[in-house]
Scaffold this motif. Structure first.
Motif, PDB file in Angstrom:
ATOM      1  N   ARG B  12      -6.074 -39.078 -33.261  1.00  9.98           N
ATOM      2  CA  ARG B  12      -7.017 -37.984 -33.469  1.00  9.98           C
ATOM      3  C   ARG B  12      -6.574 -37.118 -34.642  1.00  9.98           C
ATOM      4  N   PHE B  13      -7.550 -36.747 -35.466  1.00 14.59           N
ATOM      5  CA  PHE B  13      -7.299 -35.896 -36.629  1.00 14.59           C
ATOM      6  C   PHE B  13      -8.049 -34.577 -36.442  1.00 14.59           C
ATOM      7  N   PHE B  14      -7.421 -33.479 -36.867  1.00 19.26           N
ATOM      8  CA  PHE B  14      -8.056 -32.164 -36.729  1.00 19.26           C
ATOM      9  C   PHE B  14      -7.872 -31.345 -38.003  1.00 19.26           C
ATOM     10  N   SER B  15      -8.596 -30.310 -38.096  1.00 19.06           N
ATOM     11  CA  SER B  15      -8.548 -29.281 -39.145  1.00 19.06           C
ATOM     12  C   SER B  15      -8.343 -29.894 -40.520  1.00 19.06           C
ATOM     13  N   VAL B  16      -7.313 -29.473 -41.229  1.00 20.55           N
ATOM     14  CA  VAL B  16      -7.157 -29.876 -42.624  1.00 20.55           C
ATOM     15  C   VAL B  16      -6.997 -31.393 -42.757  1.00 20.55           C
ATOM     16  N   LEU B  17      -6.345 -32.035 -41.803  1.00 19.70           N
ATOM     17  CA  LEU B  17      -6.175 -33.494 -41.890  1.00 19.70           C
ATOM     18  C   LEU B  17      -7.513 -34.208 -41.736  1.00 19.70           C
ATOM     19  N   ARG B  18      -8.361 -33.691 -40.893  1.00 18.74           N
ATOM     20  CA  ARG B  18      -9.688 -34.278 -40.730  1.00 18.74           C
ATOM     21  C   ARG B  18     -10.437 -34.206 -42.061  1.00 18.74           C
ATOM     22  N   GLU B  19     -10.256 -33.106 -42.761  1.00 21.65           N
ATOM     23  CA  GLU B  19     -10.938 -32.961 -44.057  1.00 21.65           C
ATOM     24  C   GLU B  19     -10.340 -33.868 -45.114  1.00 21.65           C
ATOM     25  N   VAL B  20      -9.016 -33.867 -45.253  1.00 19.60           N
ATOM     26  CA  VAL B  20      -8.424 -34.619 -46.373  1.00 19.60           C
ATOM     27  C   VAL B  20      -8.453 -36.119 -46.130  1.00 19.60           C
ATOM     28  N   CYS B  21      -8.419 -36.543 -44.866  1.00 18.32           N
ATOM     29  CA  CYS B  21      -8.464 -37.972 -44.578  1.00 18.32           C
ATOM     30  C   CYS B  21      -9.874 -38.457 -44.315  1.00 18.32           C
ATOM     31  N   GLY B  22     -10.766 -37.540 -43.988  1.00 18.14           N
ATOM     32  CA  GLY B  22     -12.169 -37.901 -43.799  1.00 18.14           C
ATOM     33  C   GLY B  22     -12.451 -38.640 -42.507  1.00 18.14           C
ATOM     34  N   VAL B  23     -11.556 -38.519 -41.521  1.00 21.04           N
ATOM     35  CA  VAL B  23     -11.767 -39.180 -40.233  1.00 21.04           C
ATOM     36  C   VAL B  23     -11.439 -38.223 -39.103  1.00 21.04           C
ATOM     37  N   GLU B  24     -12.090 -38.458 -37.949  1.00 20.12           N
ATOM     38  CA  GLU B  24     -11.789 -37.661 -36.755  1.00 20.12           C
ATOM     39  C   GLU B  24     -10.955 -38.456 -35.767  1.00 20.12           C
ATOM     40  N   ARG B  25     -11.257 -39.745 -35.663  1.00 22.38           N
ATOM     41  CA  ARG B  25     -10.631 -40.574 -34.632  1.00 22.38           C
ATOM     42  C   ARG B  25     -10.607 -42.009 -35.102  1.00 22.38           C
ATOM     43  N   ILE B  26      -9.453 -42.658 -35.029  1.00 23.22           N
ATOM     44  CA  ILE B  26      -9.369 -44.072 -35.386  1.00 23.22           C
ATOM     45  C   ILE B  26      -8.531 -44.811 -34.355  1.00 23.22           C
ATOM     46  N   GLU B  27      -8.770 -46.112 -34.276  1.00 25.15           N
ATOM     47  CA  GLU B  27      -7.936 -46.971 -33.433  1.00 25.15           C
ATOM     48  C   GLU B  27      -6.930 -47.649 -34.350  1.00 25.15           C
ATOM     49  N   VAL B  28      -5.678 -47.643 -33.961  1.00 22.46           N
ATOM     50  CA  VAL B  28      -4.635 -48.258 -34.784  1.00 22.46           C
ATOM     51  C   VAL B  28      -3.924 -49.330 -33.966  1.00 22.46           C
ATOM     52  N   GLU B  29      -3.774 -50.513 -34.596  1.00 25.55           N
ATOM     53  CA  GLU B  29      -2.990 -51.558 -33.956  1.00 25.55           C
ATOM     54  C   GLU B  29      -1.583 -51.501 -34.529  1.00 25.55           C
ATOM     55  N   LEU B  30      -0.601 -51.341 -33.685  1.00 20.51           N
ATOM     56  CA  LEU B  30       0.788 -51.304 -34.126  1.00 20.51           C
ATOM     57  C   LEU B  30       1.405 -52.667 -33.875  1.00 20.51           C
ATOM     58  N   PRO B  31       2.132 -53.190 -34.845  1.00 19.13           N
ATOM     59  CA  PRO B  31       2.626 -54.565 -34.743  1.00 19.13           C
ATOM     60  C   PRO B  31       3.815 -54.730 -33.811  1.00 19.13           C
ATOM     61  N   SER B  32       3.861 -53.940 -32.740  1.00 21.04           N
ATOM     62  CA  SER B  32       4.997 -54.023 -31.838  1.00 21.04           C
ATOM     63  C   SER B  32       4.676 -53.264 -30.558  1.00 21.04           C
ATOM     64  N   THR B  33       5.275 -53.708 -29.466  1.00 23.49           N
ATOM     65  CA  THR B  33       5.151 -52.927 -28.237  1.00 23.49           C
ATOM     66  C   THR B  33       6.276 -51.896 -28.138  1.00 23.49           C
ATOM     67  N   GLN B  34       7.146 -51.880 -29.138  1.00 24.92           N
ATOM     68  CA  GLN B  34       8.263 -50.927 -29.168  1.00 24.92           C
ATOM     69  C   GLN B  34       8.043 -49.877 -30.238  1.00 24.92           C
ATOM     70  N   ALA B  35       6.798 -49.678 -30.626  1.00 20.78           N
ATOM     71  CA  ALA B  35       6.518 -48.764 -31.736  1.00 20.78           C
ATOM     72  C   ALA B  35       6.778 -47.324 -31.340  1.00 20.78           C
ATOM     73  N   SER B  36       7.212 -46.537 -32.325  1.00 20.47           N
ATOM     74  CA  SER B  36       7.472 -45.114 -32.099  1.00 20.47           C
ATOM     75  C   SER B  36       6.426 -44.282 -32.842  1.00 20.47           C
ATOM     76  N   GLY B  37       6.460 -42.991 -32.585  1.00 16.33           N
ATOM     77  CA  GLY B  37       5.590 -42.093 -33.329  1.00 16.33           C
ATOM     78  C   GLY B  37       5.846 -42.184 -34.822  1.00 16.33           C
ATOM     79  N   GLU B  38       7.124 -42.333 -35.174  1.00 18.34           N
ATOM     80  CA  GLU B  38       7.514 -42.484 -36.586  1.00 18.34           C
ATOM     81  C   GLU B  38       6.874 -43.735 -37.187  1.00 18.34           C
ATOM     82  N   ASP B  39       6.887 -44.828 -36.432  1.00 22.28           N
ATOM     83  CA  ASP B  39       6.266 -46.078 -36.902  1.00 22.28           C
ATOM     84  C   ASP B  39       4.774 -45.876 -37.136  1.00 22.28           C
ATOM     85  N   LEU B  40       4.159 -45.160 -36.223  1.00 24.85           N
ATOM     86  CA  LEU B  40       2.722 -44.884 -36.364  1.00 24.85           C
ATOM     87  C   LEU B  40       2.449 -44.083 -37.632  1.00 24.85           C
ATOM     88  N   LEU B  41       3.259 -43.066 -37.869  1.00 21.76           N
ATOM     89  CA  LEU B  41       3.052 -42.241 -39.062  1.00 21.76           C
ATOM     90  C   LEU B  41       3.255 -43.062 -40.329  1.00 21.76           C
TER      91      LEU B  41
END
Lengths: 139, 88
Positions: B12-41
């Motif tokens: 989920r994206f909000f406020s300034v990030l919603r504006e600069v990225c142009g999205v509110e909500r996306i689905e992301v596939e992470l290439p691992s079941t051991q993914a961290s927040g850092e990996d997502l970023l």
């Protein structure tokens, strides 16, 4: 229920909110209201607009209320925040605490507004008189 | 269907990030079941390089709870990108 928390797109009814805090067991109520200020660093604000991660913000407001009720001997707590457009001098946020004595009411009320401003996922955008807008980045 | 070795999270994206990225909500596939927040970023920055300048002050909320970037993400988690809040 000893606490009242709410996100609303309507104007905040401060009279009704204060009445919620007025209970027989309390002798002191501290009630803080935040309003849209016209001038900041020489720039004129026409209005503020607030957006929120509403599902989480509602949970955070409740969590804060319960935390205050645990930390101080309070009779009632409230945290209300308005979303959408809030024109100059109108109320954006109302927090309050009612206790038997004023010391606890003051402490809890300060905790509530300070922590709300640090933790609750709400963001404000300034709309200036010159037509520019700017997201306010918190601390 | 979920792959055996991937995780799908909702971002989920909000406020300034919603504006600069142009999205509110996306689905992301992470290439691992051991993914961290850092990996997502890291993954998000590949697609939205605008995120880079916001990353130092970004907090993550996973299923409505603030978590450190080291948080282990699970399939189906909702992750919100929280820039410094400014309520009140």
């Amino acid at each position: 229920m000893k606490y009242l928390t709410r996100l609303t797109y309507n104007p905040i009814d401060t009279d009704a909110t204060l009445r919620f805090l007025q209970v027989a067991e309390a002798g002191g109520i501290c009630f803080f209201v935040g309003t849209t200020r016209r001038w900041t660093d020489g720039r004129e604000t026409v209005e503020l607009s607030y957006t929120s991660y509403e599902e989480m913000a509602c949970e955070e407001l409740e969590r804060l209320a319960r935390e205050a009720l645990c930390r101080w001997p309070l009779e009632r707590v409230c945290l209300l925040h308005r979303l959408g457009t809030v024109p100059v001098a109108q109320v954006s946020v109302a927090v309050g605490a009612a206790a038997a004595h004023r010391a606890e009411a003051f402490e809890a009320c300060r905790f509530l507004i300070n922590t709300l401003k640090e933790q609750v996922p709400i963001w404000k955008k300034e709309h200036f008189a010159d037509g520019k807008t700017e997201w306010v980045q918190g601390e | 269907m979920t792959g055996q070795d991937t995780s799908h999270v909702c971002v989920r994206f909000f406020s300034v990030l919603r504006e600069v990225c142009g999205v509110e909500r996306i689905e992301v596939e992470l290439p691992s079941t051991q993914a961290s927040g850092e990996d997502l970023l890291d993954e998000l920055e590949q697609h939205y390089p605008q995120l880079r300048s916001y990353r130092p002050t970004l907090r993550l909320a996973v299923n409505h709870t603030y978590e450190p970037p080291s948080v282990h993400l699970r399939d189906g988690d909702e992750v919100a990108l929280i820039t410094p809040v400014s309520g009140g």
